[in-house]
Write a protein that holds these residues in place. Structure first.
Motif, mmCIF file in Angstrom:
data_model
loop_
_atom_site.group_PDB
_atom_site.id
_atom_site.type_symbol
_atom_site.label_atom_id
_atom_site.label_comp_id
_atom_site.label_asym_id
_atom_site.label_seq_id
_atom_site.Cartn_x
_atom_site.Cartn_y
_atom_site.Cartn_z
ATOM 1 N N ALA A 100 0.415 16.164 5.888
ATOM 2 C CA ALA A 100 0.583 17.566 6.818
ATOM 3 C C ALA A 100 1.857 17.421 7.670
ATOM 4 N N GLU A 101 1.801 16.167 8.445
ATOM 5 C CA GLU A 101 2.790 15.922 9.400
ATOM 6 C C GLU A 101 4.101 15.536 8.844
ATOM 7 N N GLY A 102 4.280 15.271 7.467
ATOM 8 C CA GLY A 102 5.685 14.915 6.900
ATOM 9 C C GLY A 102 6.189 15.611 5.968
ATOM 10 N N ASP A 103 7.337 15.235 5.464
ATOM 11 C CA ASP A 103 7.882 15.892 4.317
ATOM 12 C C ASP A 103 7.667 15.417 2.847
ATOM 13 N N ASP A 104 6.846 14.279 2.779
ATOM 14 C CA ASP A 104 6.237 13.655 1.438
ATOM 15 C C ASP A 104 5.206 14.396 0.820
ATOM 16 N N THR A 105 5.448 14.472 -0.702
ATOM 17 C CA THR A 105 4.454 15.080 -1.267
ATOM 18 C C THR A 105 2.963 14.267 -1.360
ATOM 19 N N LEU A 106 2.183 14.866 -1.422
ATOM 20 C CA LEU A 106 0.753 14.427 -1.401
ATOM 21 C C LEU A 106 0.614 13.164 -2.344
ATOM 22 N N GLY A 107 1.096 13.364 -3.620
ATOM 23 C CA GLY A 107 1.076 12.154 -4.415
ATOM 24 C C GLY A 107 1.861 11.233 -4.102
ATOM 25 N N ALA A 108 3.024 11.281 -3.221
ATOM 26 C CA ALA A 108 3.997 10.155 -2.577
ATOM 27 C C ALA A 108 3.187 9.344 -1.571
ATOM 28 N N VAL A 109 2.368 10.288 -0.794
ATOM 29 C CA VAL A 109 1.537 9.550 0.352
ATOM 30 C C VAL A 109 0.474 8.687 -0.450
ATOM 31 N N VAL A 110 -0.083 9.361 -1.426
ATOM 32 C CA VAL A 110 -1.309 8.350 -1.947
ATOM 33 C C VAL A 110 -0.699 7.507 -2.756
ATOM 34 N N THR A 111 0.165 7.314 -3.302
ATOM 35 C CA THR A 111 1.053 6.110 -3.918
ATOM 36 C C THR A 111 1.212 5.261 -2.856
ATOM 37 N N HIS A 112 1.739 5.550 -2.125
ATOM 38 C CA HIS A 112 2.287 4.653 -0.673
ATOM 39 C C HIS A 112 1.164 4.095 -0.200
ATOM 40 N N VAL A 113 -0.052 4.627 0.104
ATOM 41 C CA VAL A 113 -1.079 3.860 0.579
ATOM 42 C C VAL A 113 -1.653 3.056 -0.438
ATOM 43 N N LEU A 114 -1.782 3.255 -1.617
ATOM 44 C CA LEU A 114 -2.472 2.558 -2.717
ATOM 45 C C LEU A 114 -1.533 1.305 -2.881
ATOM 46 N N VAL A 115 -0.192 1.479 -3.002
ATOM 47 C CA VAL A 115 0.642 0.428 -3.336
ATOM 48 C C VAL A 115 0.421 -0.516 -2.312
ATOM 49 N N HIS A 116 0.412 -0.295 -0.890
ATOM 50 C CA HIS A 116 0.296 -1.189 0.181
ATOM 51 C C HIS A 116 -0.876 -1.651 0.310
ATOM 52 N N GLU A 117 -2.014 -1.015 0.020
ATOM 53 C CA GLU A 117 -3.431 -1.499 0.101
ATOM 54 C C GLU A 117 -3.411 -2.876 -0.806
ATOM 55 N N ILE A 118 -2.957 -2.493 -2.148
ATOM 56 C CA ILE A 118 -2.895 -3.754 -3.093
ATOM 57 C C ILE A 118 -1.892 -4.643 -2.855
ATOM 58 N N GLY A 119 -0.656 -4.263 -2.547
ATOM 59 C CA GLY A 119 0.389 -5.145 -2.152
ATOM 60 C C GLY A 119 -0.019 -6.317 -1.151
ATOM 61 N N HIS A 120 -0.235 -5.442 0.271
ATOM 62 C CA HIS A 120 -0.451 -6.567 1.087
ATOM 63 C C HIS A 120 -1.472 -7.642 0.869
ATOM 64 N N HIS A 121 -2.529 -7.188 0.272
ATOM 65 C CA HIS A 121 -3.495 -8.011 -0.162
ATOM 66 C C HIS A 121 -3.054 -9.251 -1.310
ATOM 67 N N PHE A 122 -2.262 -8.780 -1.917
ATOM 68 C CA PHE A 122 -1.767 -9.803 -3.038
ATOM 69 C C PHE A 122 -0.302 -10.480 -2.475
#
Length: 137
Positions: A100-122
């Motif tokens: 709600a505070e940004g300009d990204d779509t909800l899908g882009a935000v969820v994808t970003h969080v998902l990739v970072h949670e997977i990616g940092h761990h790996f």
């Protein structure tokens, strides 16, 4: 969208965030998805106090997602037995607040969080994750 377009809409529910996360995961490159094994996605409104403390946060709005499990770098030659599957937790309310505070779509935000949670761990760098997100788009 006009104001009338939003009149009958409710905030995305937990199930909606789960569906967005599953679609985002399916859009990631196969080589990346293969690294995750039997990863399970979970969505809750907020992280619990234990999860917040584990990452040194106090506000429940500061944690959008969390990996729980044993990642690829920690995986030894001998497999662990009797353990729960690796999980990615997404936290709906902080995600919606960030969206709600940004300009990204909800899908882009969820994808970003998902990739970072997977990616940092790996063990992936921010640059690796940006490339993966770009490929998913």
């Amino acid at each position: 969208m006009s104001g009338n377009d939003w009149h009958d809409r409710a905030a995305p529910a937990i199930e909606d965030i789960e569906a967005i996360a599953q679609a985002a995961f399916a859009a990631l490159p196969e080589a990346f998805r293969a690294l995750t094994g039997g990863l399970v996605f979970r969505v809750a409104d907020f992280a619990d106090a234990e999860a917040l403390a584990s990452v040194g946060l106090e506000s429940e709005f500061d944690l959008l997602g969390l990996f729980v499990g044993i990642g690829l770098p920690q995986e030894g030659a001998v497999p662990f037995t009797g353990r729960m599957p690796n999980q990615i937790w997404l936290f709906r309310r902080p995600i919606l607040d960030f969206w709600a505070e940004g300009d990204d779509t909800l899908g882009a935000v969820v994808t970003h969080v998902l990739v970072h949670e997977i990616g940092h761990h790996f063990g992936l760098s921010d640059e690796d994750m940006e490339r993966i997100e770009d490929e998913a788009d």
